[in-house]
Design an enzyme around this catalytic site. Sequence first.
Site: not given
Length: 566
Positions: A57, A119-120, A169, A477
Amino acid sequence: MKQIKLKEPKNGSELVLETLLELGIDTVFGYPGGAVLPLYDAIYNFKGIRHILGRHEQGCLHEAEGYAKSTGKLGVAIVTSGPGATNAITGIADAMSDSVPLLVFTGQVARAGIGKDAFQEADIVGITMPITKYNYQVRETADIPRIITEAVHIATTGRPGPVVIDLPKDVSALETDFIYSPEVNLPSYQPTLVPNDMQIKKILKQLSKAKKPVLLAGGGISYAEASKELNEFAERYQIPVVTSLLGQGTIATSHPLFLGMGGMHGSFAANIAMTEADFMISIGCRFDDRLTGNPKTFAKNAKVAHIDIDPAEIGKIISADIPVVGDAKKALQMLLAEPTVHNNTEKWIEKVTKDKNRVRSYDKKERVVQPQAVIERIGELTNGDAIVVTDVGQHQMWAAQYYPYQNERQLVTSGGLGTMGFGVPAAIGAKIANPEKEVILFVGDGGYQMTNQEMAILNIYKIPIKVIMLNNHSLGMVRQWQEAFYDGRTSESVFDTLPDFQLMAQAYGVKSYKFDNPETIAQDLEVLKEDIPMFIEVDISRKEHVLPMVPAGKSNHEMLGVKFHA
């Protein structure tokens, strides 16, 4: 709110795709998961929108950023709920910091499960509130076209930025036989585009008095596509130009009025000009700390005119004597439309040009490959016309210093957030958006290991980017700061072992090369002429520092590592 009857019932996912298409969006980047399955089911047979399947993602978000930064178009990403959405946070924050127009759809659990640790589930609206221009959670299917239309408008107007739409959803799966009118009606959101005419006149009045004016060009010039007007204004009044990192390309590096990038790793001429100027006209630049150094001593001799589309930036860090809220392009057009005022900068131009010419660059006699030489050679091979994408670190600063930029939107990099891992996916997004342009990515061995999984899609989608990994076996760096300010204690910044990057490229099916000979590097790099996805690993000096350097908290004239001609 006005309702519009549909000819036939449609579910939320169909409305999402149809609305995006109607708004001119033809490319999205995404990664499926449980909460967005209805949307991906609709994508399966939908025509007109190309979906690019990333491999993480964060990669999808940076791909959307590369697409947006290189074109000015809206970047669109789709991720699922919970970990999918939280993996997108870095890209959203990066876009917010650099004013990137982004629309991010995050899946969400069904409405009945919200707030119940389903869930999630993650409260993505709450999480992203500080790092978005605006965000929504859709509660009714009929509201989808209105919310998307508003979100696109907000993301792409005024100061651009990311907008998140959290999509439960069940909302995306349910059908509706009507929608709410998608007309944009946002009375409280009316960005100022046209500057105040009196403020424009004040700038020219002050310019007529100035003996040492300087123009500071920021990313806002590039985003407003105002480089033509910037150049015309600079040339009319013979004003030297300094750019920020994101302002690179708004004036060609070969232009006699260009002094270089300013700030921590800016050029000697640029930093001295900002220090000595008696009038600074800053356009589309937010005066970040990497540019200003110590803000108490920044441009201490100068009256400051600050032109910015975001009123919150004016006076936030540097006090403005002439504040101007408005679009950079419109402001420059208004300045150019006014009668020309008399000014004389001949001695000032002579002085800053002398400063520019008296500085030596890197040592070209080293017995190892110099990264600066690699970037200069690639500039020659691409005629200074490639879209240059960078990751974050030393190579980013060398690319800013040594590539011969000519055009706005030519440098695609992570400025404000400084996101390692930005490079590979951003280059993919830039190439997808600009298939006719050469896209060169400069990346370090550290940043490459963060998001190299996106290399897997180069052949799938026929994306012939050229990846140049400058390998110094360290977090360069970080190591530089440790060597300069921590008595050389390179704590956890040197890689004792590294993967075989050539075998990694082979695993991705990408043609690869490895170069380490300073005497043949110029000829070796001619392999870039082949129009295929390519990975080039260059072993460079493991001790090279990015110079000049303004130590944190110091003033811009207190540069370290400036080398003058004898």
